[in-house]
Design a protein around this motif. Structure first.
Motif, mmCIF file in Angstrom:
data_model
loop_
_atom_site.group_PDB
_atom_site.id
_atom_site.type_symbol
_atom_site.label_atom_id
_atom_site.label_comp_id
_atom_site.label_asym_id
_atom_site.label_seq_id
_atom_site.Cartn_x
_atom_site.Cartn_y
_atom_site.Cartn_z
ATOM 1 N N MET A 102 0.871 -1.216 0.090
ATOM 2 C CA MET A 102 -0.126 -0.053 0.108
ATOM 3 C C MET A 102 0.937 1.389 -0.016
ATOM 4 N N ASN A 103 0.525 2.141 -0.914
ATOM 5 C CA ASN A 103 1.186 3.412 -0.835
ATOM 6 C C ASN A 103 0.819 4.407 0.168
ATOM 7 N N VAL A 104 1.835 4.744 0.702
ATOM 8 C CA VAL A 104 1.534 5.742 2.315
ATOM 9 C C VAL A 104 1.705 7.142 1.935
ATOM 10 N N ASP A 105 1.947 7.621 0.618
ATOM 11 C CA ASP A 105 2.055 9.012 0.317
ATOM 12 C C ASP A 105 1.339 9.206 -0.862
ATOM 13 N N PRO A 106 0.936 10.509 -0.929
ATOM 14 C CA PRO A 106 0.100 10.999 -2.219
ATOM 15 C C PRO A 106 0.908 10.920 -3.252
ATOM 16 N N SER A 107 0.356 10.634 -4.644
ATOM 17 C CA SER A 107 0.877 10.937 -5.667
ATOM 18 C C SER A 107 1.009 12.082 -6.179
ATOM 19 N N VAL A 108 1.682 12.492 -7.325
ATOM 20 C CA VAL A 108 1.498 13.751 -7.837
ATOM 21 C C VAL A 108 0.229 14.273 -8.268
ATOM 22 N N GLU A 109 -0.714 13.273 -8.712
ATOM 23 C CA GLU A 109 -1.914 13.520 -9.312
ATOM 24 C C GLU A 109 -2.869 13.946 -8.224
ATOM 25 N N GLU A 110 -2.574 13.046 -7.090
ATOM 26 C CA GLU A 110 -3.489 13.435 -6.087
ATOM 27 C C GLU A 110 -3.240 14.769 -5.507
ATOM 28 N N ILE A 111 -1.995 15.189 -5.317
ATOM 29 C CA ILE A 111 -1.469 16.322 -4.492
ATOM 30 C C ILE A 111 -2.181 17.449 -5.471
ATOM 31 N N GLU A 112 -2.017 17.311 -6.774
ATOM 32 C CA GLU A 112 -2.453 18.413 -7.670
ATOM 33 C C GLU A 112 -3.864 18.686 -7.665
ATOM 34 N N ARG A 113 -4.764 17.462 -7.342
ATOM 35 C CA ARG A 113 -6.269 17.588 -7.166
ATOM 36 C C ARG A 113 -6.861 18.443 -5.895
ATOM 37 N N PHE A 114 -5.877 17.755 -4.743
ATOM 38 C CA PHE A 114 -5.989 18.475 -3.493
ATOM 39 C C PHE A 114 -5.482 19.984 -3.506
ATOM 40 N N VAL A 115 -4.701 20.372 -4.274
ATOM 41 C CA VAL A 115 -4.134 21.982 -4.065
ATOM 42 C C VAL A 115 -5.460 22.644 -5.135
ATOM 43 N N ALA A 116 -5.695 21.960 -6.067
ATOM 44 C CA ALA A 116 -6.704 22.626 -7.033
ATOM 45 C C ALA A 116 -8.224 23.045 -6.428
ATOM 46 N N GLU A 117 -8.364 22.046 -5.451
ATOM 47 C CA GLU A 117 -9.751 22.465 -4.850
ATOM 48 C C GLU A 117 -9.949 23.772 -4.114
ATOM 49 N N ASP A 118 -8.691 24.238 -3.478
ATOM 50 C CA ASP A 118 -8.762 25.381 -2.863
ATOM 51 C C ASP A 118 -7.311 25.832 -2.603
ATOM 52 N N PRO A 119 -6.627 26.351 -3.402
ATOM 53 C CA PRO A 119 -5.166 26.394 -3.406
ATOM 54 C C PRO A 119 -4.674 27.047 -1.942
ATOM 55 N N GLU A 120 -5.161 28.468 -1.494
ATOM 56 C CA GLU A 120 -4.846 29.332 -0.679
ATOM 57 C C GLU A 120 -5.622 29.109 0.669
ATOM 58 N N ALA A 121 -6.406 27.965 0.695
ATOM 59 C CA ALA A 121 -7.235 28.000 1.773
ATOM 60 C C ALA A 121 -6.294 27.094 2.914
ATOM 61 N N PRO A 122 -6.466 27.661 4.262
ATOM 62 C CA PRO A 122 -6.029 26.998 5.333
ATOM 63 C C PRO A 122 -6.594 25.562 5.178
ATOM 64 N N VAL A 123 -5.686 24.535 5.540
ATOM 65 C CA VAL A 123 -6.283 23.266 6.020
ATOM 66 C C VAL A 123 -5.558 22.486 7.072
ATOM 67 N N VAL A 124 -6.427 21.658 7.842
ATOM 68 C CA VAL A 124 -5.885 21.141 8.954
ATOM 69 C C VAL A 124 -5.940 19.442 8.408
ATOM 70 N N MET A 125 -4.871 18.598 8.600
ATOM 71 C CA MET A 125 -4.836 17.397 8.065
ATOM 72 C C MET A 125 -4.917 16.345 9.433
ATOM 73 N N LEU A 126 -5.885 15.588 9.056
ATOM 74 C CA LEU A 126 -5.799 14.545 10.021
ATOM 75 C C LEU A 126 -5.141 13.275 9.754
ATOM 76 N N ASN A 127 -3.991 12.729 10.334
ATOM 77 C CA ASN A 127 -3.358 11.790 9.955
ATOM 78 C C ASN A 127 -3.491 10.619 10.882
ATOM 79 N N LEU A 128 -3.937 9.506 10.328
ATOM 80 C CA LEU A 128 -4.027 8.179 11.033
ATOM 81 C C LEU A 128 -3.015 7.347 10.444
#
Length: 131
Positions: free
Chosen positions: A1-27
């Motif tokens: 299992m990959n434990v890190d986001p892919s380049v595509e996943e990061i691009e999608r994540f940023v595109a949703e709202d690039p400048e908005a603050p975000v709090v990441m829950l890490n399990l």
């Protein structure tokens, strides 16, 4: 299992709202000996986090789940605040960022971005808060 986001996943994540603050829950679920390796990762990542304005809000070790099967439990939980989604992407893509230490520590993880819902509740009016 990959434990890190892919380049595509990061691009999608940023595109949703690039400048908005975000709090990441890490399990976090560690490999054997992974807790120590994850501590090494946190120490090595600290200068990158500081430069990006990132704050670890909480880091704690898990215990037996209160609800759910005991195999669903996580070894640790981290709550990390980023000034923006772009800051997250910039930090993890920096040359020298210790991603290999993180990969060596984890067998499984969930990275769940969250946003402050207080504004949603405030704009909905008093009935939402009183339930």
């Amino acid at each position: 299992m990959n434990v890190d986001p892919s380049v595509e996943e990061i691009e999608r994540f940023v595109a949703e709202d690039p400048e908005a603050p975000v709090v990441m829950l890490n399990l976090l679920r560690f490999k054997k000996g992974g807790a120590e390796k994850y501590a090494d990762y946190l120490r090595a990542a600290q200068p990158f986090a500081e430069a990006a304005g990132v704050q670890i809000v909480y880091y704690g070790l898990g215990s037996t789940p209160l609800v759910g099967d005991s195999v669903q439990g996580w070894d640790a939980v981290a709550i990390v605040s980023y000034p923006s989604r772009r800051a997250f992407a910039g930090m993890v893509s920096q040359p020298g960022y210790p991603i290999a230490l993180r990969e060596d520590a984890l067998v499984e993880t969930v990275l769940q971005p969250t946003t402050d819902a207080a504004a949603v509740y405030q704009s909905a009016g008093p009935d939402v808060e009183s339930g």
